[in-house]
Motif scaffolding. Structure first.
Motif, short mmCIF file in Angstrom:
data_model
loop_
_atom_site.label_atom_id
_atom_site.label_comp_id
_atom_site.label_asym_id
_atom_site.label_seq_id
_atom_site.Cartn_x
_atom_site.Cartn_y
_atom_site.Cartn_z
N LEU A 136 11.58 39.95 45.14
CA LEU A 136 10.42 39.38 44.68
C LEU A 136 10.00 38.32 45.59
O LEU A 136 8.88 37.95 45.71
CB LEU A 136 10.84 38.54 43.28
N GLU A 137 10.94 37.35 46.02
CA GLU A 137 10.60 36.51 46.98
C GLU A 137 9.90 36.81 48.35
O GLU A 137 8.88 35.99 48.83
CB GLU A 137 11.67 35.38 47.26
N ARG A 140 8.82 42.50 49.33
CA ARG A 140 9.23 43.91 50.32
C ARG A 140 10.59 44.74 49.75
O ARG A 140 11.29 44.10 48.84
CB ARG A 140 9.64 43.74 51.77
N VAL A 141 10.74 45.90 50.15
CA VAL A 141 11.85 46.73 49.62
C VAL A 141 12.97 46.28 50.27
O VAL A 141 13.12 46.06 51.20
CB VAL A 141 11.36 48.27 49.80
N ILE A 142 14.22 46.17 49.33
CA ILE A 142 15.34 45.78 49.94
C ILE A 142 16.33 46.78 49.49
O ILE A 142 16.40 47.48 48.10
CB ILE A 142 15.88 44.57 49.00
N ALA A 172 2.06 40.81 41.79
CA ALA A 172 0.78 40.84 41.93
C ALA A 172 0.14 39.37 42.04
O ALA A 172 0.46 38.68 41.16
CB ALA A 172 0.07 41.65 40.58
N ARG A 173 -0.49 39.29 42.91
CA ARG A 173 -1.30 37.94 43.11
C ARG A 173 -0.08 36.94 43.00
O ARG A 173 -0.31 35.73 42.68
CB ARG A 173 -2.33 37.50 42.19
N GLY A 174 0.99 37.29 43.64
CA GLY A 174 2.16 36.15 43.60
C GLY A 174 3.07 35.95 42.44
O GLY A 174 3.89 34.98 42.32
#
Length: 415
Positions: A136-137, A140-142, A172-174
Motif C-alpha cells: 500500500l505504501e 506496487r505489487v509485492i 485510489a487517489r492515495g
C-alpha cells in the motif's frame, strides 16, 4: 524490509523510466484499442514482454464490475474478483481484505480457492501483515518467496501452507482501500513484469469499484438525511403546532367550558395520530447489513479493546435472532464505543436473553463517573433504529458508576 525480492525495485525493460507513465500508457492504450475493435489489441509497437491484455480479460472484468451487491450476498462481488484474478494470472488462491468504515476494522471481503470461514477468527491489520503495508505504501505489487516470517505472521503461513505470497494494493487517489493477497505454486517461475502489471491493474479495478460503491452509499445517506429532515418538518408543522395551541388554551386563567375542553382533547388526539403516522414512516437510517453474528462481534470487540475487559455470563450463549442481527450489532458497537471513549470501566458485561416474548440485549459498564448525564448522538440514532424495528432502546445510569444500554424488541410467536 529484506524479505526475498521485496526490497528490489523493478526496472521496466527497454530503458523506459520507472517514474514515468509510458509503460502504463502503452498498456492502457492497448486495452482501449482492443475494446473498440472487439479484437485482441495489436502489440506491433509494444515490447515483446509487454502484458497482452486480450479482450477476454476485459470481458472478465466487465462481467465482475456489473455484479451488484443486491444480487445475493454482498461478498459475491469480491469473491468473483478473486476468481477472475486467479483466471488471468498465475495465482492459485486469492483473498481480498478491505477496510470496513462502518465497523472500523479490516475484514475479509471475499476469496477464491480457500475456505473464507478459516478467516473468521483472524484479526488482520497492516501491523500484523507487514506485506500489506509495503504494497500500500509503495502502490506496487509485492511478491515474497523467501523470508515469509517478515511478511506475515508465522502461524498464518503454516496454517494455509504458504510457500510464497503476492500482495496487490487496492489504492485510489492515495486512499488505502484494501489488498488482494494470493499465492502461487512453489515451482512457479519468478513473477514476470507483464503479470505484475496485470495484477496492479486488477488492484486498481478493485479499488475503483469499491470507491464507486462508497459513492453510491454516500448518495443513499444523502437521501436518508433528506427523509429525516422531512420527518422533523412533519412533526413540527403537525404535532408541535397542535400541542402548542393546546398549551396556550390550558395556560389561561379562565375556566374552560365544555366545548373548549372537547376541542383540546380532539387536538391532542389528532397530534397523537400525526405523531404515529410520522414515526411509522422509514426513519431514513437502518443498521448496516452484516454477515457476522452477534457472538463473533463480541469476540472481535473483546480482541480490539482488551482494556475494557468485555465479559459475558458464564454458560450463557450470546445470540440474536437473524432478522435483528444488524440492529443488535449496531447497538453493541455503539455501547462499546461509548464505554471506550467516555468511561474507565473495570468490566463491560454483555448479556442477551428472551424475556416475555421479547429479545433483550444489555451492555453494562462500571466505569462511569457522576458527570455522565446525557447520551451521545450515536445512541440516539440507534434508538431510532430500535423504534423502526418495533422495539425500544433505553440507556442511562443504573446505580453508582454503572451505565447500561438496554435493547428490547418484541417478537411474534411466528418469529
Amino acid at each position: 524490509m529484506s524479505a526475498g525480492r521485496v526490497g528490489a525495485r523493478w526496472t521496466p525493460p527497454y530503458g523506459w523510466s520507472a517514474d514515468s507513465h509510458d509503460w502504463r500508457r502503452a498498456v492502457s492504450g492497448a486495452m482501449m484499442a482492443g475494446e473498440r475493435r472487439r479484437v485482441p489489441p495489436s502489440t506491433d509497437n509494444l515490447p515483446s514482454e509487454t502484458p497482452r491484455l486480450q479482450v477476454p480479460a476485459v470481458e472478465y472484468l466487465a462481467e465482475v464490475l456489473a455484479t451488484s451487491e443486491d444480487d445475493g450476498r454482498g461478498d459475491d462481488f469480491y469473491g468473483l474478483l478473486c476468481e477472475t484474478t486467479t483466471r488471468l494470472t498465475s495465482l492459485r488462491r486469492a483473498v481480498i481484505f478491505r477496510y470496513d468504515s462502518a465497523r472500523r476494522r479490516v475484514r475479509l471481503a471475499g476469496g477464491f480457492g480457500i475456505d473464507v470461514g478459516d478467516f473468521e477468527d483472524m484479526f488482520v491489520t497492516v501491523e500484523s501483515a507487514p506485506v500489506a503495508r509495503w504494497a500500500l505504501e509503495q502502490d506496487r505489487v509485492i511478491d515474497v518467496a523467501e523470508g515469509l516470517d517478515a511478511a506475515v505472521p508465522v502461524e498464518y503461513a503454516q496454517r494455509f501452507g504458504l510457500a510464497n505470497i503476492v500482495c496487490v494494493p487496492m489504492v485510489a487517489r492515495g486512499r488505502w482501500i484494501g489488498v488482494i493477497i494470493g499465492d502461487r505454486d512453489a515451482r512457479a517461475p519468478t513473477l514476470q513484469m507483464g503479470e505484475r502489471e496485470l495484477l496492479w491493474t486488477l488492484g486498481k479495478t478493485a479499488a475503483l469499484a469499491s470507491m464507486a460503491r462508497v459513492a453510491t452509499r454516500q448518495h443513499e445517506k444523502a437521501l436518508q438525511l433528506e427523509q429525516r429532515i422531512d420527518l422533523a418538518r412533519a412533526v413540527h408543522e403537525g404535532v408541535v403546532q397542535r400541542l402548542f395551541g393546546v398549551s396556550l388554551a390550558l395556560s389561561g386563567e379562565l375556566e374552560l367550558d365544555s366545548e373548549t375542553r372537547e376541542r383540546c382533547a380532539e387536538e391532542v388526539q389528532q397530534a397523537l395520530v400525526d405523531l404515529r403516522t410520522a414515526i411509522s414512516r422509514p426513519l431514513g437510517r437502518s443498521a448496516t447489513r452484516t454477515h457476522a453474528t452477534l457472538a463473533s462481534e463480541v469476540e472481535r470487540l473483546r480482541h480490539a479493546h482488551p482494556d475494557l475487559a468485555i465479559a459475558v455470563d458464564p454458560g450463557v450463549a450470546i445470540s440474536a435472532p437473524a432478522e435483528l442481527e444488524p440492529l443488535a450489532q449496531s447497538v453493541l458497537a455503539e455501547a462499546i464505543r461509548n464505554a471506550h471513549k467516555h468511561a474507565s470501566p473495570t468490566e463491560v458485561r454483555v448479556r442477551t436473553a428472551s424475556e416475555h416474548g421479547a429479545f433483550v440485549l444489555e451492555v453494562t459498564n462500571d466505569g462511569v463517573d457522576g458527570s455522565a448525564k446525557r447520551a451521545g448522538m450515536g445512541l440516539r440514532l440507534a434508538a431510532l433504529d430500535a423504534l423502526q424495528a418495533g422495539g425500544l432502546l433505553e440507556f442511562g445510569m443504573r446505580g453508582e458508576r454503572r451505565w447500561q444500554v438496554r435493547l428490547m424488541v418484541p417478537r411474534t410467536p411466528a418469529e
